[in-house]
Design a protein around this motif. Structure first.
Motif, PDB file in Angstrom:
ATOM      1  N   ALA A 154     125.355 116.446 128.249  1.00 36.24           N
ATOM      2  CA  ALA A 154     124.068 117.167 128.235  1.00 36.24           C
ATOM      3  C   ALA A 154     123.961 118.116 129.414  1.00 36.24           C
ATOM      4  CB  ALA A 154     122.905 116.176 128.257  1.00 36.24           C
ATOM      5  N   ASP A 155     124.464 117.711 130.564  1.00 38.64           N
ATOM      6  CA  ASP A 155     124.421 118.562 131.751  1.00 38.64           C
ATOM      7  C   ASP A 155     125.330 119.775 131.580  1.00 38.64           C
ATOM      8  OD1 ASP A 155     122.695 116.732 132.826  1.00 38.64           O
ATOM      9  OD2 ASP A 155     124.142 115.875 134.232  1.00 38.64           O
ATOM     10  N   THR A 156     126.466 119.592 130.911  1.00 38.60           N
ATOM     11  CA  THR A 156     127.362 120.712 130.663  1.00 38.60           C
ATOM     12  C   THR A 156     126.703 121.726 129.724  1.00 38.60           C
ATOM     13  OG1 THR A 156     129.355 119.434 131.092  1.00 38.60           O
ATOM     14  CG2 THR A 156     129.599 121.368 129.686  1.00 38.60           C
ATOM     15  N   VAL A 157     126.028 121.244 128.697  1.00 37.96           N
ATOM     16  CA  VAL A 157     125.305 122.154 127.807  1.00 37.96           C
ATOM     17  C   VAL A 157     124.334 123.020 128.594  1.00 37.96           C
ATOM     18  CG1 VAL A 157     123.628 122.305 125.904  1.00 37.96           C
ATOM     19  CG2 VAL A 157     125.525 120.676 125.779  1.00 37.96           C
ATOM     20  N   LEU A 158     123.569 122.405 129.472  1.00 37.34           N
ATOM     21  CA  LEU A 158     122.570 123.152 130.235  1.00 37.34           C
ATOM     22  C   LEU A 158     123.215 124.084 131.245  1.00 37.34           C
ATOM     23  CD1 LEU A 158     119.983 120.290 130.909  1.00 37.34           C
ATOM     24  CD2 LEU A 158     119.887 122.089 129.173  1.00 37.34           C
ATOM     25  N   ALA A 159     124.346 123.684 131.815  1.00 36.24           N
ATOM     26  CA  ALA A 159     125.018 124.511 132.822  1.00 36.24           C
ATOM     27  C   ALA A 159     125.653 125.755 132.198  1.00 36.24           C
ATOM     28  CB  ALA A 159     126.088 123.697 133.540  1.00 36.24           C
ATOM     29  N   ILE A 160     126.061 125.676 130.944  1.00 37.32           N
ATOM     30  CA  ILE A 160     126.734 126.794 130.291  1.00 37.32           C
ATOM     31  C   ILE A 160     125.790 127.667 129.490  1.00 37.32           C
ATOM     32  CG2 ILE A 160     128.487 127.385 128.557  1.00 37.32           C
ATOM     33  CD1 ILE A 160     130.086 124.992 129.457  1.00 37.32           C
ATOM     34  N   SER A 161     124.703 127.098 129.024  1.00 37.70           N
ATOM     35  CA  SER A 161     123.795 127.820 128.137  1.00 37.70           C
ATOM     36  C   SER A 161     123.451 129.203 128.666  1.00 37.70           C
ATOM     37  CB  SER A 161     122.508 127.030 127.922  1.00 37.70           C
ATOM     38  OG  SER A 161     121.606 127.761 127.130  1.00 37.70           O
TER      39      SER A 161
END
Length: 333
Positions: free
Chosen positions: A325-332
């Motif tokens: 979930a943190d990766t999704v937010l970091a890349i979005s």
């Protein structure tokens, strides 16, 4: 297509490391999760799809291998087995005497098609080529949106002609197996941004894939015309992924190479003992993968992890150990 997706980040369906838990985490974070079915049989595929549905009520995708049947050449296979004999000997083991076609293609796989028609995942993605027309018609009739990987404009045109809904532009820098339809054909080796721009005139939405590890890269891909970004290596260190401990540790080295040695098809892997082997004489895919897995098992039995299929893109060193979930937010973007 992305009406119900908050973040235009697609989790790549990396067979062997992606899991239902990873797809669930990405979906629940507002991205688009995928579960890889290419290495599963129909029963396993059904279980994987239902596992994702138990964890999320959001749309997700599945991915299939659509390669041509292996070209069996007993002489070539015997020579490839013999060439790997010294590597097996390092670990007091002997190679198998015969090889098998371990991963069936989705083409003509009626059992897998029936699972998909029953489960009706929102998106069905294809790698290595396209399903046969009857399969395409059946999936579209079931309401599935169809995606396929392209490494060139010619492949993109074939995807358009087959009636698909989106193209995944796999850049040369992407990790894992090259989605090229004909592994012996010409490969333009185009980076994802240039490939996105080249595919846009075909008229379908294009998803960019290839070493997209942060928001800056995602924004650049979107600026090139992509509707979303697909990331695989960025999720390899997530706790929800099935990435092995040696694979996770090797990511920090970051050096990758495109090789046929492991599976018989070109694939980008972290440099290790297996990638040092010349794969020019490898048996056809997925027959070569049979002995590749056997060699890795022999090495692991002796505590040596240098023959693993550590697939990763050129951005491997920038991967971060954090929840998906943190990766999704970091890349979005």
């Amino acid at each position: 297509m992305f009406d119900h997706v908050q973040h235009r980040v697609v989790q790549a369906p990396t067979a062997g490391t992606s899991t239902p838990d990873l797809a669930v985490a990405v979906c629940n974070a507002g991205g688009l999760g995928f579960v890889a079915l290419g290495a599963l049989d129909a029963t396993g595929a059904g279980k994987a799809i239902r596992a994702v549905r138990q964890g999320t009520d959001r749309a997700f995708g599945v991915n299939l291998f659509c390669h041509a049947p292996a070209r069996r050449d007993p002489a070539q296979e015997a020579a490839w087995i013999d060439s790997l004999r010294p590597a097996f000997g390092r670990f007091g083991a002997v190679p198998p005497t015969t090889l098998t076609e371990i991963y069936p293609s989705f083409r003509g796989n009626d059992a897998m098609l029936q699972v998909l028609l029953a489960e009706r995942p929102a998106i069905v993605g294809c790698h290595f080529g396209l399903p046969v027309p009857d399969q395409v018609a059946a999936l579209k009739g079931a309401g599935c949106r169809l995606w396929a990987t392209a490494t060139s404009v010619a492949e993109g045109q074939a995807i358009v002609d087959a009636g698909f809904d989106a193209i995944v532009a796999q850049g040369w820098e992407a990790g894992g197996h090259r989605g090229i339809f004909d592994p012996d054909g010409p490969d333009p080796m185009t980076d994802h941004a240039a490939l996105v721009r080249a595919l846009l005139p075909l008229g379908l939405p294009v998803v960019a894939a290839g070493a997209i590890m942060d928001r800056t890269a995602a924004r650049a891909a979107m600026g090139a015309g992509a509707v979303a970004v697909q990331c695989g290596t960025a999720f390899l260190r997530a706790p929800e992924a099935a990435t092995s401990a040696p694979h996770r540790a090797a990511l920090s080295g970051g050096q990758t190479v495109m090789t046929r040695a492991i599976s018989g098809r070109p694939a980008r892997c972290l440099c290790n003992d297996f990638t040092a082997i010349d794969g020019a004489g490898a048996a056809d895919y997925p027959v070569a993968y049979d002995i590749g897995k056997a060699l890795n098992a022999a090495a692991l039995a002796q505590g040596h992890a240098g023959y693993g299929a550590f697939w990763a893109g050129t951005g491997a060193a920038d991967s971060v150990a954090r929840p998906a979930a943190d990766t999704v937010l970091a890349i979005s973007p």
